[in-house]
Motif scaffolding. Structure first.
Motif, PDB file in Angstrom:
ATOM      1  N   LEU A 289       0.730  -1.330  -0.020  1.00 25.18           N
ATOM      2  CA  LEU A 289      -0.032  -0.060   0.073  1.00 25.18           C
ATOM      3  C   LEU A 289       0.958   1.449   0.148  1.00 25.18           C
ATOM      4  O   LEU A 289       0.477   2.263  -0.689  1.00 25.18           O
ATOM      5  CB  LEU A 289      -1.065  -0.038   1.287  1.00 25.18           C
ATOM      6  N   LEU A 290       2.053   1.149   0.738  1.00 24.55           N
ATOM      7  CA  LEU A 290       2.794   2.373   0.913  1.00 24.55           C
ATOM      8  C   LEU A 290       3.674   2.801  -0.479  1.00 24.55           C
ATOM      9  O   LEU A 290       3.904   3.775  -0.890  1.00 24.55           O
ATOM     10  CB  LEU A 290       3.759   2.349   2.340  1.00 24.55           C
ATOM     11  N   HIS A 291       4.005   1.612  -1.020  1.00 21.84           N
ATOM     12  CA  HIS A 291       4.813   1.901  -2.169  1.00 21.84           C
ATOM     13  C   HIS A 291       4.415   1.645  -3.641  1.00 21.84           C
ATOM     14  O   HIS A 291       4.986   1.385  -4.643  1.00 21.84           O
ATOM     15  CB  HIS A 291       6.282   0.946  -1.916  1.00 21.84           C
ATOM     16  N   TYR A 292       3.122   0.776  -3.918  1.00 15.52           N
ATOM     17  CA  TYR A 292       2.683   0.294  -5.052  1.00 15.52           C
ATOM     18  C   TYR A 292       2.928   1.440  -6.300  1.00 15.52           C
ATOM     19  O   TYR A 292       3.455   1.108  -7.463  1.00 15.52           O
ATOM     20  CB  TYR A 292       1.427  -0.136  -5.087  1.00 15.52           C
ATOM     21  N   ASP A 293       2.532   2.726  -5.700  1.00 10.81           N
ATOM     22  CA  ASP A 293       2.449   3.721  -6.892  1.00 10.81           C
ATOM     23  C   ASP A 293       4.100   4.133  -7.512  1.00 10.81           C
ATOM     24  O   ASP A 293       4.353   3.903  -8.724  1.00 10.81           O
ATOM     25  CB  ASP A 293       2.299   5.065  -6.396  1.00 10.81           C
ATOM     26  N   GLU A 294       4.967   3.801  -6.514  1.00  9.71           N
ATOM     27  CA  GLU A 294       6.492   3.965  -7.052  1.00  9.71           C
ATOM     28  C   GLU A 294       7.061   2.742  -7.594  1.00  9.71           C
ATOM     29  O   GLU A 294       7.419   2.750  -9.005  1.00  9.71           O
ATOM     30  CB  GLU A 294       7.233   4.238  -5.974  1.00  9.71           C
ATOM     31  N   TRP A 295       6.633   1.578  -7.095  1.00 15.19           N
ATOM     32  CA  TRP A 295       6.837   0.396  -7.544  1.00 15.19           C
ATOM     33  C   TRP A 295       6.423   0.048  -9.149  1.00 15.19           C
ATOM     34  O   TRP A 295       7.121  -0.405  -9.945  1.00 15.19           O
ATOM     35  CB  TRP A 295       6.595  -0.848  -6.816  1.00 15.19           C
ATOM     36  N   ILE A 296       5.003   0.210  -9.291  1.00 16.63           N
ATOM     37  CA  ILE A 296       4.347   0.054 -10.375  1.00 16.63           C
ATOM     38  C   ILE A 296       4.501   1.232 -11.421  1.00 16.63           C
ATOM     39  O   ILE A 296       4.859   0.982 -12.577  1.00 16.63           O
ATOM     40  CB  ILE A 296       2.991  -0.353 -10.194  1.00 16.63           C
TER      41      ILE A 296
END
Length: 405
Positions: A289-296
């Motif tokens: 939840l914290l990092h999906y935007d960056e990772w994807i």
């Protein structure tokens, strides 16, 4: 505006140069941004190491070294009509996810350096996550089909190439298939413009994994809306999640997935494509939840890297209880959209070649069994066998298609 080369001169330019310089060609439908010439195989008979293989063929789990992959590929390549192929990366006018708003997209056209072109092949590429893996940026594996005398068109999809700043509508079949078709509509007159029109008006469709599902969606749309422009000769679909909702059910029942990155990619991709307005905090938890935007969405990480960043293949560890419960209001809306994006909803009018490894560790083999059952009255040709895990299955699928053409 750049001066246009005459069609014959441009064709000679492309076919004669070992490493042609960039030639910008302003054309009505397909604007060329980069041209390159590549050998398919090297002098020692090995596969050109520039060819982009599906990730994980070299990792510790599959135990397959690059040299072994090259050997497998060379042994299966068979007849090669043209040792050298020309890569033409360019942009075209496509449609946004709504199917109405114009959107400039990108992709790659790969053609044999010389000789006649048999057919136009519309490729729906498999899942990538990093932008540098996009077809316009690489020597895509499917591009080797050009060595057999075909023009191979591969759209990047929305979210990659010139649209890398956008969320990729992953597994949203209509918009992704439309990108493939729009690319085909752009390169068809371009090929005529450079004097390399295919001998046949019929198109061949090819796709593996995400591309396998997209290929069937492309076939459906072509039959309904572009029948006179692109009559389909054959569709090759490999290891696709044709029943997207059913694949969700299998994963939830097992509480496990072979590709953790697909969870956030599908959830936000379908949300984007269908305009559901869902909040990802209802589906993801913890570091995801914290990092999906960056990772994807940064498009900096590969599928393998994202899987490692997520750190678990157990859904209960990365998804909320609500997100795993298809009776909850939010997940019910997502599940309905997954059903809508199943491609087992039409009757193919041309032959379909279905391929799947029974050892597939990413896309459940049940998808192909359901496809066979659904299409049982149609001309379906099946190739199901023990072809290794999902990544090795991809290599064998493309090489099998190569030899079947």
């Amino acid at each position: 505006m750049k001066r246009l080369l005459p069609p014959i001169a441009l064709a000679l330019f492309l076919s004669a140069c070992t490493h042609p310089t960039v030639e910008l060609v302003d054309f009505e439908t397909f604007h060329v941004i980069r041209v390159k010439s590549s050998d398919v195989v090297l002098e020692d008979g090995s596969l050109n190491p520039e060819v982009q293989l599906m990730e994980d063929l070299e990792d510790s789990e599959t135990k397959v070294a690059r040299t072994d992959v090259a050997g497998i590929a060379r042994n299966m390549l068979g007849i090669i009509n043209s040792e050298k192929v020309i890569h033409i990366a360019g942009t075209f006018k496509g449609h946004d996810v709504d199917g109405i708003t114009p959107l400039t997209q990108s992709g790659k056209l790969v053609i044999p350096a010389d000789g006649p072109i048999r057919n136009l092949v519309l490729v729906s590429h498999y899942t990538v996550a990093a932008n540098y893996e996009a077809p316009s940026e690489t020597f895509p594996l499917e591009g080797i089909l050009a060595a057999k005398g075909y023009a191979v068109a591969i759209a990047d999809y929305i979210g990659y190439g010139v649209t890398r700043n956008r969320i990729h509508p992953y597994m949203h079949t209509r918009s992704t298939a439309q990108s493939v078709i729009d690319m085909g509509l752009a390169v068809k007159p371009y090929l005529e413009h450079i004097g390399r029109s295919p001998e046949s008006d019929k198109v061949i469709l090819v796709g593996y994994s995400q591309g396998g599902s997209t290929t069937l969606a492309v076939m459906n749309i072509l039959q309904e809306e572009y029948r006179d422009v692109f009559p389909v000769q054959m569709a090759y679909a490999g290891s696709g999640p044709y029943d997207l909702a059913g694949t969700f059910d299998v994963s939830m029942q097992m509480n496990e997935t072979g590709i953790p990155s697909a969870i956030p990619m599908i959830t936000q991709g379908i949300n984007e494509g269908e305009g559901l307005g869902l909040n990802m905090c209802d589906f993801f938890k913890g570091n995801l939840l914290l990092h999906y935007d960056e990772w994807i969405n940064s498009k900096q990480y590969t599928v393998k890297q994202i899987n490692k960043l997520i750190g678990s293949r157990y859904l209960s560890e990365i998804m909320t209880e609500k997100g795993r419960d298809k009776t909850s209001e939010e997940t019910a809306r997502l599940y309905k959209a997954l059903m809508k994006n199943s491609v087992l909803n039409f009757k193919p009018e041309s032959p379909v070649y279905l391929y799947h490894s029974r050892q597939d560790d990413t896309v459940p083999f049940e998808n192909s069994l359901k496809a066979v059952d659904y299409f049982k009255q149609q001309d379906i040709r099946c190739n199901f066998g023990d072809y290794g895990a999902h990544t090795m299955g991809c290599l064998r699928f493309i090489l099998t298609v190569y030899n079947d053409l």
